[in-house]
Design a protein around this motif. Structure first.
Motif, mmCIF file in Angstrom:
data_model
loop_
_atom_site.group_PDB
_atom_site.id
_atom_site.type_symbol
_atom_site.label_atom_id
_atom_site.label_comp_id
_atom_site.label_asym_id
_atom_site.label_seq_id
_atom_site.Cartn_x
_atom_site.Cartn_y
_atom_site.Cartn_z
ATOM 1 N N GLU A 169 -52.722 10.715 18.694
ATOM 2 C CA GLU A 169 -51.276 10.650 18.933
ATOM 3 C C GLU A 169 -50.554 10.134 17.692
ATOM 4 O OE1 GLU A 169 -51.659 9.742 23.737
ATOM 5 O OE2 GLU A 169 -51.240 8.116 22.317
ATOM 6 N N ASN A 220 -43.933 11.051 26.563
ATOM 7 C CA ASN A 220 -43.977 9.991 27.566
ATOM 8 C C ASN A 220 -43.930 8.605 26.936
ATOM 9 O OD1 ASN A 220 -44.040 11.571 29.894
ATOM 10 N ND2 ASN A 220 -46.257 11.850 29.790
ATOM 11 N N LYS A 221 -44.481 8.483 25.735
ATOM 12 C CA LYS A 221 -44.530 7.178 25.080
ATOM 13 C C LYS A 221 -43.325 6.921 24.159
ATOM 14 C CE LYS A 221 -49.570 6.761 25.208
ATOM 15 N NZ LYS A 221 -50.812 6.503 24.444
ATOM 16 N N VAL A 222 -42.829 7.990 23.526
ATOM 17 C CA VAL A 222 -41.777 7.832 22.514
ATOM 18 C C VAL A 222 -40.377 8.054 23.076
ATOM 19 C CG1 VAL A 222 -40.845 8.825 20.391
ATOM 20 C CG2 VAL A 222 -43.302 8.441 20.597
ATOM 21 N N TYR A 251 -47.962 13.788 25.869
ATOM 22 C CA TYR A 251 -48.378 12.391 25.752
ATOM 23 C C TYR A 251 -47.373 11.607 24.896
ATOM 24 C CZ TYR A 251 -53.116 13.499 27.531
ATOM 25 O OH TYR A 251 -54.183 13.877 28.293
ATOM 26 N N LEU A 252 -47.024 12.190 23.746
ATOM 27 C CA LEU A 252 -46.086 11.525 22.835
ATOM 28 C C LEU A 252 -44.717 11.350 23.475
ATOM 29 C CD1 LEU A 252 -46.492 12.806 19.154
ATOM 30 C CD2 LEU A 252 -47.042 10.564 20.102
ATOM 31 N N ILE A 272 -45.403 0.725 20.340
ATOM 32 C CA ILE A 272 -45.858 1.803 21.220
ATOM 33 C C ILE A 272 -47.366 1.942 21.046
ATOM 34 C CG2 ILE A 272 -45.662 4.259 21.773
ATOM 35 C CD1 ILE A 272 -42.919 4.217 20.365
ATOM 36 N N ASP A 273 -48.078 1.938 22.143
ATOM 37 C CA ASP A 273 -49.543 2.037 22.102
ATOM 38 C C ASP A 273 -49.947 3.503 21.959
ATOM 39 O OD1 ASP A 273 -52.217 1.436 22.228
ATOM 40 O OD2 ASP A 273 -52.276 1.378 24.423
ATOM 41 N N LEU A 274 -50.505 3.873 20.802
ATOM 42 C CA LEU A 274 -50.896 5.252 20.537
ATOM 43 C C LEU A 274 -52.388 5.353 20.231
ATOM 44 C CD1 LEU A 274 -48.027 6.399 18.107
ATOM 45 C CD2 LEU A 274 -48.182 6.848 20.565
ATOM 46 N N THR A 275 -52.988 6.464 20.643
ATOM 47 C CA THR A 275 -54.360 6.750 20.226
ATOM 48 C C THR A 275 -54.318 7.258 18.790
ATOM 49 O OG1 THR A 275 -54.294 9.064 20.923
ATOM 50 C CG2 THR A 275 -54.929 7.428 22.593
ATOM 51 N N LYS A 292 -39.511 8.886 26.698
ATOM 52 C CA LYS A 292 -39.274 8.816 28.144
ATOM 53 C C LYS A 292 -38.184 7.823 28.542
ATOM 54 C CE LYS A 292 -41.709 8.329 32.551
ATOM 55 N NZ LYS A 292 -43.016 8.084 33.200
ATOM 56 N N ASN A 293 -38.188 6.645 27.982
ATOM 57 C CA ASN A 293 -37.244 5.600 28.395
ATOM 58 C C ASN A 293 -36.022 5.472 27.487
ATOM 59 O OD1 ASN A 293 -38.916 4.785 30.597
ATOM 60 N ND2 ASN A 293 -40.238 3.698 29.143
#
Length: 229
Positions: free
Chosen positions: A160, A205-207, A202-203, A154-157, A209-210
């Motif tokens: 994040e 949506n990345k962690v 933000y998290l 997972i691409d995190l800043t 959502k799917n």
């Protein structure tokens, strides 16, 4: 050594599993029973354990395969193998896949207890800094600074990543917006801003959502909680 340790007992014979669990509980250990390999793998991914007592002969798969699975996820957790097979070849097979100790059935519970305590003490004596955090199928590698869910990166800043680390370290506990602002960003929380909600979204949506199993939960009026269910 304190005994409030959580032990996973992987044993398909209910009488044997119950006997072990009750014995461990008399010594202030917490014990969870898994009746087969798939259940053991499920529990291991979802909950933190300090030691595994693993039967070699399970109805759905070999205990050796369960041991391999565990070792792919965690190289440090002690594994004590139980089996009715006591040949040197059987023992070597267990040690080759990462078993730490080996007991042949039938066994004396007091001997089992001594070995459990010895394995836990050895682990404590060589305790190393935590390198990975895990909640369900979400893993955070603190050395590589990489998050993975279901094995996919997972691409995190940086922010994040820090927020996710804080939530995972406090899994099962509600953390407030004030907690997050102070512990993650080292600032005083301004109730007129919504930056915490923004980063939580933000998290999510990345962690989450799917994935059908959502890990980041809102506790209305209190804050947020990371949990597998």
């Amino acid at each position: 050594m304190t005994n409030n340790k959580h032990i996973l007992v992987v044993e398909d014979e209910l009488k044997v599993a119950t006997f072990i669990k009750k014995g461990l509980q008399t010594q202030s250990f917490e014990a969870t029973i898994a009746a087969d390999g798939e259940e053991a793998k499920k529990y291991f991914v979802e909950e933190p354990f300090d030691l595994i007592i693993l039967d070699l002969n399970l109805p759905d798969m070999s205990g050796l395969d369960v041991c391999k699975f565990v070792r792919e996820q965690n190289t440090r957790i002690p594994i004590l193998m139980l089996t009715a097979l006591g040949t040197v070849a059987d023992k070597l097979s267990g040690f080759e896949v990462g078993t730490d100790d080996y007991m042949v059935k039938p066994f004396d519970f007091m001997e089992l207890l001594v070995r459990v305590k010895a394995l836990l003490k050895r682990t404590e004596d060589i305790q190393m800094p935590v390198e990975k955090l895990q909640v369900s199928d979400l893993e955070l590698d603190l050395n590589e600074k990489v998050a993975r869910r279901g094995g996919n990166a997972i691409d995190l800043t940086a922010r994040e990543f820090s927020l996710l680390e804080y939530l995972m370290r406090n899994r099962g506990r509600v953390v407030s917006k004030v907690d997050i602002a102070e512990k993650v960003w080292d600032i005083n929380f301004d109730t007129g801003t919504n930056f915490v909600e923004v980063y939580i979204n933000y998290l999510r949506n990345k962690v989450d959502k799917n994935f059908p199993n959502k890990l980041i939960h809102t506790v209305v009026g209190m804050g947020y909680m990371m949990k597998s269910k």
